[in-house]
Structures are given as structure tokens and as C-alpha cells.
Design an enzyme around this catalytic site. Structure first.
Site, PDB file in Angstrom:
ATOM      1  N   TYR A   1      -2.378  -6.784   1.788  1.00  0.00           N
ATOM      2  CA  TYR A   1      -2.688  -5.377   1.596  1.00  0.00           C
ATOM      3  C   TYR A   1      -2.019  -4.890   0.300  1.00  0.00           C
ATOM      4  O   TYR A   1      -0.863  -5.231   0.033  1.00  0.00           O
ATOM      5  CB  TYR A   1      -2.180  -4.591   2.805  1.00  0.00           C
ATOM      6  CG  TYR A   1      -2.391  -3.109   2.694  1.00  0.00           C
ATOM      7  CD1 TYR A   1      -3.655  -2.563   2.839  1.00  0.00           C
ATOM      8  CD2 TYR A   1      -1.326  -2.259   2.445  1.00  0.00           C
ATOM      9  CE1 TYR A   1      -3.854  -1.204   2.727  1.00  0.00           C
ATOM     10  CE2 TYR A   1      -1.512  -0.888   2.336  1.00  0.00           C
ATOM     11  CZ  TYR A   1      -2.781  -0.374   2.476  1.00  0.00           C
ATOM     12  OH  TYR A   1      -2.970   0.973   2.362  1.00  0.00           O
TER      13      TYR A   1
ATOM     14  N   LYS B   1      -4.876   2.581  11.702  1.00  0.00           N
ATOM     15  CA  LYS B   1      -6.195   1.964  11.804  1.00  0.00           C
ATOM     16  C   LYS B   1      -6.601   1.831  13.280  1.00  0.00           C
ATOM     17  O   LYS B   1      -6.784   2.844  13.925  1.00  0.00           O
ATOM     18  CB  LYS B   1      -6.183   0.615  11.071  1.00  0.00           C
ATOM     19  CG  LYS B   1      -5.444   0.647   9.703  1.00  0.00           C
ATOM     20  CD  LYS B   1      -6.113   1.530   8.679  1.00  0.00           C
ATOM     21  CE  LYS B   1      -5.235   1.801   7.441  1.00  0.00           C
ATOM     22  NZ  LYS B   1      -4.606   0.675   6.813  1.00  0.00           N
TER      23      LYS B   1
HETATM   24  C1  LIG Z   1      -3.538   0.444   5.855  1.00  0.00           C
HETATM   25  C2  LIG Z   1      -2.787  -0.837   5.914  1.00  0.00           C
HETATM   26  C3  LIG Z   1      -1.400  -0.886   5.700  1.00  0.00           C
HETATM   27  C4  LIG Z   1      -0.603   0.348   5.317  1.00  0.00           C
HETATM   28  O1  LIG Z   1      -0.573   1.264   6.354  1.00  0.00           O
HETATM   29  P1  LIG Z   1      -0.397   2.863   6.139  1.00  0.00           P
HETATM   30  O2  LIG Z   1      -0.354   3.344   7.540  1.00  0.00           O
HETATM   31  O3  LIG Z   1      -1.561   3.341   5.339  1.00  0.00           O
HETATM   32  O4  LIG Z   1       0.890   3.044   5.396  1.00  0.00           O
HETATM   33  C5  LIG Z   1      -0.762  -2.113   5.810  1.00  0.00           C
HETATM   34  N1  LIG Z   1      -1.454  -3.248   6.088  1.00  0.00           N
HETATM   35  C6  LIG Z   1      -2.778  -3.237   6.287  1.00  0.00           C
HETATM   36  C7  LIG Z   1      -3.477  -4.515   6.589  1.00  0.00           C
HETATM   37  C8  LIG Z   1      -3.499  -2.048   6.198  1.00  0.00           C
HETATM   38  O5  LIG Z   1      -4.817  -2.054   6.391  1.00  0.00           O
END
Ligand SMILES: *Cc1c(COP(=O)(O)O)cnc(C)c1O
Length: 391
Positions: free
Chosen positions: A104, A202
Site C-alpha cells: 500500500y 475498508k
Molecule cells: C487503505 C489501506 C491502508 C491505510 O489505511 P487508512 O485507514 O486509510 O489509514 C493500509 N493498507 C491497505 C492495504 C489499505 O488498503
């Protein structure tokens, strides 16, 4: 009350961390109080003293996540990024970390722009299993995996990485960012991983209305260190966000199952479509790591994320992403609503073209986050957009 270790996922999702309060409320209220009464100095009436250290709603959510990841301990943070930051901050000065190459973007940024300033150096590799023996050094403390990767959905054999790492040095911790699969599709702690982290923003919250991070572990020492940092740094989520994310988590299994069902149909249709060059989806039998998917993902399910290359280059990709009716053009993923984006100019726009293409992120690549709308409606939306983008 409480869940048993033999309870299945759906039962745990509903009942873990769910308590009936003194009024008999079936859903626990949101506890906004920042501080808690003590009967005499250092003797709080209940479990809580001050809300940064711990709060009833956060505790409930942390317990629920731990139960779903088959971990002893859970911790919540104000974002997925803060979770990653705390894990890296827990490493001693002068440590070395090894990370999978296409992590990421924010994780890459933290490794290369923040952790290194605190004396933690990271080596990236796209060939983790093969390269580990060469890359592990005396001061290597952490191996970081993300599976499937974003946005090309490469899958890593987590169990094999753990075995390889622990043979080289059992002290090295293995962490997995399990955001893309969610605890419903995979539980990395089952494969001997030390820490599993999530952007709960997510799938876990699942409704695109909370930014949050979570982690789970079975290692008491690791837990105590990370809990100390959670309180010391104070990057904690609010009680309201914890309550919302806990509510979201209770339907995780239903949402993920439905997203997988539609994503599989869409991926299969895309892979035979004349406007499509290539499809990345772990649920396709043609996926290069499909054998790993079968042993690592629940029921061999492919998840809700798909990426594919469209004929007609970046113009067609851009046209496609602007033509869908149900797939909203936006970054992020894992919500009830379907999203579409063009990584080369959006989520991965900051990466130099050469480096981007080396990991498969071409200008014509489109990423889909499949939501839980009707499968047939979603499929028709994709087919129509393909037609208008390539005519
Ligand atoms: C979105 C995401 C993050 C970061 O998370 P946030 O809640 O936006 O800080 C880390 N790893 C993955 C795989 C992501 O999709």
C-alpha cells in the site's frame, strides 16, 4: 454470554465483544465520557480510567476483532496508517525490515520517509520467498506482507514465508496487512504470523464512513509493547467510530460473501471479453497463485477486488471509469457500494511510470471494488461501460 472458541465466524461476528448493559440494552450504548470515577485514588469503579488508555466501545471492538482473527489480543487505532506506524515504531532503533514490493502506498511512504528517519531501514522485494535467505541480516526484526497486493492482486504464500523466516531466525516478527481479504476470507495468525493489521476503513467497517485501523496478535509481549504505544502516542479512534465499526463488523461475513459472488461473475465475464486485455482476480483458476488462494482463502474465494487492463490505453480506462452508473469513480474500497478507479493516475499516481509498470500498474489498468448491489445490475453496468469506452 460471550463466544466460545468453537463458535463459527458468523456467531463470533455477532456476539464477540457484545455485552448487555445494566439497562438490558441489546446493543451497548456509545460511551463518550473521557474520564471515569474512582472510589479512592487509583481505584476506578470499573475497568476504565481515562478514555485514551481504554474505553468500553473500543474494548468491545478490539475483543471482536481478536475473536474474528483467532487472536488473543486486539488493538484499535485512528487509521490503518497509524496502525502500521505503531508497529514500525515498536522496532528498536537500528532495526532492519523486509517488505513485499508493491505494498500500500502509505505503507511504502512510512517505511521510506518516516521509519528510516527513526533508524529503521527497509528492503523491498517482489520475490519474498526466494530472496529471504539473502536479505535477512543480523538486525532484521520484521517481515511485512500484504496479500493480495494492490492493485494487481498478487497472492503470497503466507505459511511458507513464516516457515522460511522462522527457520532463519525465530525472533523475526512477521506482519500481514489483511485489509483486502478481511478476517472472513483469511486469518493469517492461523499460519503462524505474529501480527495481523487492517485498515478497518475498508471491509471491517464496510460502509465508507469511518477511518480506522485494527490489529490482532497472539504474542503477549508484542501486545504489551503495542498497547503501551497506543496509549503513549494516543492515535486512538473515537468511541463513536468504534461503535460504528463494531456495527459494521457484525455483517462482515454477509457483505464479503456477496461481494465475492459478484466479483467472481464479473471477473469471469471480463476474462472472455474482447475489450479486455488481462484480468487480475485471485478467484480465477488462471490466477498465477491460484493454488495458494485455494489453501489460504476461505472456500478459495477471490475477494471483492478486481483489476483489469482495457484495450485503448489510458483514454479508454478514463472513459470506462467515467461511464459506469453504479460503480462510483472514487478511491478506497471495501464498502457496500461499488467503486471504480484508475490506479496509474489516482491511487498510484505518485509512483514513477517505470516502477509502476514493473509491478503491473499500466496506464490502461482499472481497479474495481465490488460492492453488495445486485450482481446482475453490476455486471450490466460493467458491460455497458466497456462498450462506451471502447467503441
Ligand atoms: C487503505 C489501506 C491502508 C491505510 O489505511 P487508512 O485507514 O486509510 O489509514 C493500509 N493498507 C491497505 C492495504 C489499505 O488498503
Amino acid at each position: 454470554m460471550g463466544v466460545q472458541s468453537t463458535d463459527k465466524f458468523a456467531t463470533k461476528a455477532i456476539h464477540a465483544g457484545a455485552h448487555i448493559d445494566v439497562h438490558g440494552s441489546v446493543i451497548e450504548p456509545i460511551s463518550l465520557s473521557t474520564t471515569f470515577k474512582q472510589s479512592e485514588p487509583t481505584k476506578p469503579l470499573g475497568e476504565y480510567e481515562y478514555s485514551r488508555s481504554q474505553n468500553p466501545n473500543r474494548k468491545n471492538l478490539e475483543d471482536a476483532l481478536a475473536a474474528l482473527e483467532n487472536g488473543k489480543y486486539g488493538l484499535a487505532f485512528s487509521s490503518g496508517s497509524a496502525t502500521t506506524a505503531i508497529v514500525l515504531q515498536s522496532l528498536p532503533q537500528g532495526s532492519h525490515a523486509i517488505s513485499i514490493g508493491d505494498v500500500y502506498g502509505g505503507t511504502h511512504r512510512y517505511f521510506t520517509k518516516v521509519a528510516n528517519a527513526h533508524g529503521v531501514d527497509t528492503t523491498f522485494t517482489n520475490n519474498l520467498i526466494e530472496d529471504l535467505p539473502k536479505l535477512v541480516k543480523e538486525n532484521t526484526k520484521l517481515v511485512w506482507i500484504e496479500s493480495p497486493t494492490n492493485p494487481t492482486l498478487k497472492v503470497t504464500d503466507i505459511e511458507l514465508v513464516v516457515k522460511t523466516v522462522k527457520k532463519l531466525n525465530p525472533e523475526i516478527l512477521v506482519a500481514v496487512d489483511n485489509t483486502f481479504l478481511s478476517p472472513y476470507l483469511s486469518n493469517p495468525l492461523n499460519f503462524g504470523v505474529d501480527i495481523v493489521v487492517h485498515s478497518a476503513t475498508k471491509y471491517i467497517n464496510g460502509h465508507s464512513d469511518v477511518i480506522m485501523g485494527l490489529l490482532a496478535t497472539n504474542n503477549q509481549q508484542v501486545y504489551e509493547k503495542l498497547q503501551f504505544l497506543q496509549n503513549a502516542v494516543g492515535a486512538i479512534p473515537s468511541p463513536f467510530d468504534c461503535w460504528l465499526a463494531h456495527r459494521g463488523l457484525k455483517t462482515l461475513h454477509l457483505r464479503v460473501k456477496q461481494a465475492c459472488l459478484s466479483a467472481q461473475q464479473i471477473a469471469e465475464t471480463l476474462s472472455t471479453h474482447s475489450a479486455v486485455k488481462a484480468v487480475n482476480y485471485p478467484g480465477l483458476s488462471t490466477h498465477p497463485n491460484h493454488d495458494v488462494v485455494l489453501k489460504q482463502h476461505r472456500d478459495g474465494l477471490g475477494g471483492g477486488m478486481i483489476s483489469f487492463r482495457i484495450n485503448g490505453g489510458s483514454a479508454a480506462a478514463s472513459k470506462f471509469a467515467s461511464s459506469t452508473r453504479l460503480f462510483t469513480l472514487a478511491e478506497s474500497l471495501g464498502g457496500i457500494e461499488s467503486l471504480v478507479e484508475v490506479p496509474a493516475v489516482m491511487t498510484h499516481g505518485g509512483i514513477p511510470k517505470e516502477q509502476r509498470e514493473a509491478s503491473g500498474v499500466y496506464d490502461d489498468l482499472i481497479r474495481l471494488s465490488v460492492g453488495i448491489e445486485d450482481s446482475q445490475d453490476l455486471l450490466e453496468d460493467i458491460l455497458k461501460a466497456l462498450q462506451s469506452a471502447t467503441k
